[in-house]
Design a protein around this motif. Sequence first.
Motif, short mmCIF file in Angstrom:
data_model
loop_
_atom_site.label_atom_id
_atom_site.label_comp_id
_atom_site.label_asym_id
_atom_site.label_seq_id
_atom_site.Cartn_x
_atom_site.Cartn_y
_atom_site.Cartn_z
N TYR A 128 65.72 37.83 15.95
CA TYR A 128 66.10 36.44 15.70
C TYR A 128 66.85 36.31 14.37
O TYR A 128 66.31 36.62 13.31
N ARG A 129 68.07 35.82 14.44
CA ARG A 129 68.92 35.58 13.27
C ARG A 129 68.88 36.76 12.28
O ARG A 129 68.74 36.60 11.08
N GLN A 130 69.02 37.93 12.86
CA GLN A 130 68.93 39.16 12.07
C GLN A 130 70.03 39.27 11.02
O GLN A 130 69.89 39.99 10.04
N ASP A 131 71.12 38.54 11.24
CA ASP A 131 72.26 38.63 10.31
C ASP A 131 72.17 37.63 9.16
O ASP A 131 73.10 37.53 8.36
N ASP A 132 71.07 36.90 9.04
CA ASP A 132 70.91 35.91 7.97
C ASP A 132 70.03 36.48 6.86
O ASP A 132 68.81 36.53 7.00
N PRO A 133 70.60 36.88 5.73
CA PRO A 133 69.82 37.52 4.66
C PRO A 133 68.95 36.54 3.88
O PRO A 133 68.13 36.97 3.05
N GLN A 134 69.10 35.23 4.12
CA GLN A 134 68.33 34.24 3.38
C GLN A 134 67.01 33.87 4.05
O GLN A 134 66.25 33.06 3.52
N ILE A 135 66.74 34.47 5.20
CA ILE A 135 65.48 34.19 5.88
C ILE A 135 64.37 35.02 5.26
O ILE A 135 64.49 36.24 5.14
N GLY A 136 63.28 34.35 4.88
CA GLY A 136 62.13 35.05 4.31
C GLY A 136 60.96 35.14 5.28
O GLY A 136 60.34 36.19 5.43
N PRO A 231 62.51 29.45 18.30
CA PRO A 231 62.00 28.64 19.42
C PRO A 231 61.70 29.45 20.69
O PRO A 231 60.97 28.97 21.56
N GLU A 232 62.24 30.65 20.79
CA GLU A 232 62.04 31.44 22.01
C GLU A 232 60.72 32.21 22.03
O GLU A 232 60.31 32.70 23.08
#
Length: 329
Positions: A128-136, A231-232
């Motif tokens: 899930y959103r693996q390309d977003d480095p801002q997710i903690g 959500p999945e």
Amino acid sequence: MAASLASTPTPHLGVVIVTYNAADVIADCLRALQAATDVVLHVVVVDNASSDQTNAVVRDTIGPTLLSPAQAGAAGIALIKAGVNGGFAAGVNLGLARLARAPEIDRFWLLNPDCITQPDTPRTLAMYRQDDPQIGLIAHRVVYADNPEMIQIDGGTIDRRTGITHNINQFADRTAPVPKESQIEFVTGASLIATRAFYETAGPMAEEYFLYYEEVDWALRRGPLRIAYCPEAVVLHKAGSAIGSQRMGSVASPFSQYFKHRARAMFLRKNFPPGLIGGMFWSLAKAGQLVLQGHGPEARALLRGYFGLAPPASVLAALSPEARERIGR
């Protein structure tokens, strides 16, 4: 657990399961993970000195594929015996430290032994959103295993005036709209995804809580990183099976009451000291309500926990000498 899809590389996901007398639930949890598809799982079961058959059940469930503690960063399932019951965070930290040695693991999944997942859930959470480095941290829907159409938590919020936490969408129908990510202030430790970036920013969990509020405190240390919501993904949780936490239509056990409200006071003292006064009045009111409902032992345990007194005799009797030492008793 390691089959791949042609379109995308197979992701790796580290999983930490902390057990304490979980013989009645751990087999279902591990079998569900063994059925995971299109993902490489690195599972570490950290046992906090269980006195039941938890370790034997883990070995019987996994069979010859069980890894040794030295192989804890490898794909498969490893059992690490902590030797003492140092609390939830201590077990988590031991597992995370082992998994973090494997550079291919970029996400860590904290999963309670009384949780059950669908075969596609681990890959969903890993990708899930693996390309977003801002997710903690990544929250997702957790539903009650005995009533899968009812939500237990979609992420949580914190009342800084009292230290009380609230489960978003608790008791709502499973079809309820997902929350806005901006609403979510922490992710339940029952099923929580932490990225490597978060782990490197926040460090290990605070072990002084022993039980409860560790994940709430942890989330506050995320710095500029965000909490996302997938959500999945849906996880089934046999809530309250381990330590008597509150379930729908029931009151939390004295054991749960003591440690939850002990931890709440510690959390406020550390993060929001002005809330200690509001927390005190909330505790007195809640204890009064419990007494009127005929739950005197639970009320006494709540107050003793919040005011930092020794646990009730029944709670103390359930703790090992090492656990008593950990909480200063």
